[in-house]
Motif scaffolding. Structure first.
Motif, PDB file in Angstrom:
ATOM      1  N   UNK A 100       9.314  -0.249   5.832  1.00 28.15           N
ATOM      2  CA  UNK A 100      10.221  -1.183   4.774  1.00 28.15           C
ATOM      3  C   UNK A 100       9.957  -0.432   3.453  1.00 28.15           C
ATOM      4  N   UNK A 101       8.820   0.102   3.124  1.00 20.66           N
ATOM      5  CA  UNK A 101       8.423   0.489   1.819  1.00 20.66           C
ATOM      6  C   UNK A 101       9.404   1.985   1.880  1.00 20.66           C
ATOM      7  N   UNK A 102       9.105   2.746   2.757  1.00 18.38           N
ATOM      8  CA  UNK A 102       9.699   4.117   2.783  1.00 18.38           C
ATOM      9  C   UNK A 102      11.023   4.100   2.847  1.00 18.38           C
ATOM     10  N   UNK A 103      11.924   2.936   3.280  1.00 18.56           N
ATOM     11  CA  UNK A 103      13.115   2.800   2.967  1.00 18.56           C
ATOM     12  C   UNK A 103      13.620   2.361   1.702  1.00 18.56           C
ATOM     13  N   UNK A 104      12.797   1.485   1.223  1.00 20.61           N
ATOM     14  CA  UNK A 104      13.057   0.841  -0.087  1.00 20.61           C
ATOM     15  C   UNK A 104      12.853   2.207  -1.197  1.00 20.61           C
ATOM     16  N   UNK A 105      12.003   3.025  -0.957  1.00 18.33           N
ATOM     17  CA  UNK A 105      11.753   4.176  -1.919  1.00 18.33           C
ATOM     18  C   UNK A 105      13.036   4.726  -1.910  1.00 18.33           C
ATOM     19  N   UNK A 146      -5.765   9.547   5.730  1.00 20.29           N
ATOM     20  CA  UNK A 146      -6.041  10.637   6.812  1.00 20.29           C
ATOM     21  C   UNK A 146      -4.812  11.117   7.481  1.00 20.29           C
ATOM     22  N   UNK A 147      -4.064  10.081   8.058  1.00 21.40           N
ATOM     23  CA  UNK A 147      -2.985  10.188   8.788  1.00 21.40           C
ATOM     24  C   UNK A 147      -1.807  10.938   8.013  1.00 21.40           C
ATOM     25  N   UNK A 148      -1.583  10.329   6.912  1.00 11.89           N
ATOM     26  CA  UNK A 148      -0.580  11.116   5.861  1.00 11.89           C
ATOM     27  C   UNK A 148      -0.976  12.568   5.670  1.00 11.89           C
ATOM     28  N   UNK A 149      -2.183  12.794   5.280  1.00 14.39           N
ATOM     29  CA  UNK A 149      -2.532  14.124   4.876  1.00 14.39           C
ATOM     30  C   UNK A 149      -2.585  15.148   6.442  1.00 14.39           C
ATOM     31  N   UNK A 150      -2.908  14.479   7.426  1.00 22.91           N
ATOM     32  CA  UNK A 150      -2.633  15.466   8.763  1.00 22.91           C
ATOM     33  C   UNK A 150      -1.198  15.594   9.036  1.00 22.91           C
ATOM     34  N   UNK A 190       0.707  -1.127   0.098  1.00 21.78           N
ATOM     35  CA  UNK A 190      -0.040  -0.009   0.006  1.00 21.78           C
ATOM     36  C   UNK A 190       0.859   1.450  -0.093  1.00 21.78           C
ATOM     37  N   UNK A 191       1.882   1.243   0.965  1.00 17.24           N
ATOM     38  CA  UNK A 191       2.880   2.371   0.927  1.00 17.24           C
ATOM     39  C   UNK A 191       3.634   2.364  -0.481  1.00 17.24           C
ATOM     40  N   UNK A 192       4.121   1.584  -0.966  1.00 14.05           N
ATOM     41  CA  UNK A 192       4.988   1.601  -2.269  1.00 14.05           C
ATOM     42  C   UNK A 192       4.072   2.048  -3.453  1.00 14.05           C
ATOM     43  N   UNK A 193       2.886   1.663  -3.390  1.00 13.20           N
ATOM     44  CA  UNK A 193       1.947   1.881  -4.641  1.00 13.20           C
ATOM     45  C   UNK A 193       1.261   3.190  -4.710  1.00 13.20           C
ATOM     46  N   UNK A 194       1.170   3.706  -3.081  1.00  9.04           N
ATOM     47  CA  UNK A 194       0.789   5.075  -2.917  1.00  9.04           C
ATOM     48  C   UNK A 194       1.828   6.016  -3.426  1.00  9.04           C
ATOM     49  N   UNK A 195       3.254   5.775  -3.057  1.00 12.72           N
ATOM     50  CA  UNK A 195       4.539   6.611  -3.411  1.00 12.72           C
ATOM     51  C   UNK A 195       4.623   6.469  -4.863  1.00 12.72           C
ATOM     52  N   UNK A 196       4.283   5.506  -5.587  1.00 18.70           N
ATOM     53  CA  UNK A 196       4.549   5.388  -7.081  1.00 18.70           C
ATOM     54  C   UNK A 196       3.584   6.384  -7.686  1.00 18.70           C
ATOM     55  N   UNK A 197       2.269   6.245  -7.132  1.00 26.64           N
ATOM     56  CA  UNK A 197       1.187   6.842  -7.740  1.00 26.64           C
ATOM     57  C   UNK A 197       1.182   8.293  -7.444  1.00 26.64           C
ATOM     58  N   UNK A 198       1.397   8.726  -6.166  1.00 27.85           N
ATOM     59  CA  UNK A 198       1.197  10.023  -5.943  1.00 27.85           C
ATOM     60  C   UNK A 198       2.592  10.863  -5.738  1.00 27.85           C
TER      61      UNK A 198
END
Length: 373
Positions: A228-233, A175-179, A68-76
């Motif tokens: 882990x996704x944030x690190x991989x990014x 919600x948390x990410x936008x906040x 979810x984190x990886x795909x959100x970073x790739x999309x947005x």
């Protein structure tokens, strides 16, 4: 992750996770140690493999947070730029159609009084009207909380506790990410959840309805996947000694799994999640396996691709089997053929549901749920 976007290594890990859940639930219903598998591999080993399937759910949570984190970073490009409406719509399109079908089957048979579909697991048995809060809790992310108050009440529905954990994560992430907006604040929140997980499980180590199913009991695994996704990014090249790390993480995952949950309720889930997270960060983007190895592991990858449908519908198959064959009727020689029948019927039903709803699945684009993806 659909079609060509799928990563075979993640599918493999997901396939192993759903396989452990299938084995667990069949073993609870019919037993496996007193079968040809027990004679071949030893009862202690078969028991360890079968009884620790809840660790497979922990691996699902890690994969969910990671994808979810990886795909959100790739999309947005950044979690702070998530389009919440698009995110929720994609999740609903992927999750709801097969879930509603499974719920319709369970409720229809349960209201007809078919054993293992009704609410007779409760003591005393609950009436058919209890399906209203039960189904409502599945659809509104608090089925695990309902179980903590009502106990085990429905053989089929109670399996869906983990979907409530996933769904609350999906609800909260945009919600948390936008906040918070800042990555370092998200990392700090992830670390806080990783610390809170063992503390929560330690406070409830004598009650599996809490240390297995509580939100805080599971969110440390999801947080490790997200981190882990944030690190991989941020990695522009493979980690040093990635292959060694991957082998060590794989060995740790197997060792921790076989060591078991009993006596390790506090930190066992965290260590399993950490090993799975390391596997995801160090995963290879291109397959380097031989053709023979690839063919040998293909069934496990197939399970990974169909893991959400298997998760939803295997319990329907198992409930039907339990109405046809009692545990007392299934002796040593019959347990392995019945297990094979259970796997085949679950796989066929999962495949059929996925085919039936394929257009809706494709319309979601990339997905991150360890079952629904």
């Amino acid at each position: 992750m659909i079609g060509s976007h799928r990563n075979p290594h993640i599918d493999l890990l997901r396939g192993a996770a759903i396989a452990s859940v299938l084995v667990l639930h069949f073993a609870l219903a019919y037993g496996l140690k007193d079968s040809p598998l027990g004679s071949l591999f030893g009862p202690a080993f078969v028991t360890a493999v079968a009884r620790n399937g809840n660790y497979g759910v922990t691996v699902f949570f890690v994969i969910s947070g990671f994808l979810i984190t990886t795909n959100s970073l790739a999309r947005w490009g950044s979690l702070s730029r998530i389009d919440a409406r698009a995110f929720y719509a994609a999740r609903a399109r992927r999750i709801l159609p097969p879930l509603l079908l499974a719920l319709a089957i369970i409720v229809t048979l349960g209201c007809a009084g078919v054993p293992y579909f009704d609410n007779s697991d409760a003591d005393p048995a609950l009436p058919a009207s209890f399906f209203v809060p039960a189904v409502g809790s599945v659809l509104t992310f608090w089925h695990n909380v309902l179980m903590q108050s009502a106990g085990y009440f429905n053989y089929c529905l109670n399996v869906y506790w983990s979907l409530s954990v996933e769904e609350l994560f999906y609800l909260a992430l945009p919600l948390v990410a936008l906040l918070l907006r800042r990555t370092w604040l998200l990392v700090l929140l992830g670390v806080a959840l990783i610390v809170a997980g063992p503390l929560y499980r330690a406070a409830h180590a004598d009650n599996e309805l809490y240390y297995l199913y509580g939100y805080l009991a599971c969110f440390d695994a999801i947080a490790l996947g997200c981190l882990a996704a944030l690190l991989a990014h941020r990695l522009h090249r493979p980690l040093p000694h990635a292959r060694l790390l991957r082998w060590l993480a794989g060995a740790a995952l197997i060792s921790l799994y076989l060591r078991g949950i009993h006596g390790h309720e506090v930190f066992g889930f965290t260590w399993i999640a950490l090993a799975a997270a390391v596997l995801l960060v160090t995963r290879r983007r291109a397959s380097g396996a031989s053709m023979a190895t690839a063919r040998m592991l293909a069934p496990l990858r197939w399970l990974g691709r169909h893991s959400y449908e298997l998760y939803l519908f295997h319990v329907v198959v198992l409930a039907l089997l339990r109405n046809l064959f009692s545990k007392e009727e299934i002796g040593y020689a019959a347990r392995l053929p019945l297990f094979a029948l259970f796997l085949a019927a679950s796989a066929l039903l999962a495949w059929g549901v996925r085919r039936l709803l394929a257009r809706r699945i494709r319309s979601t684009g990339r997905s991150g749920l360890p079952g629904p993806a």
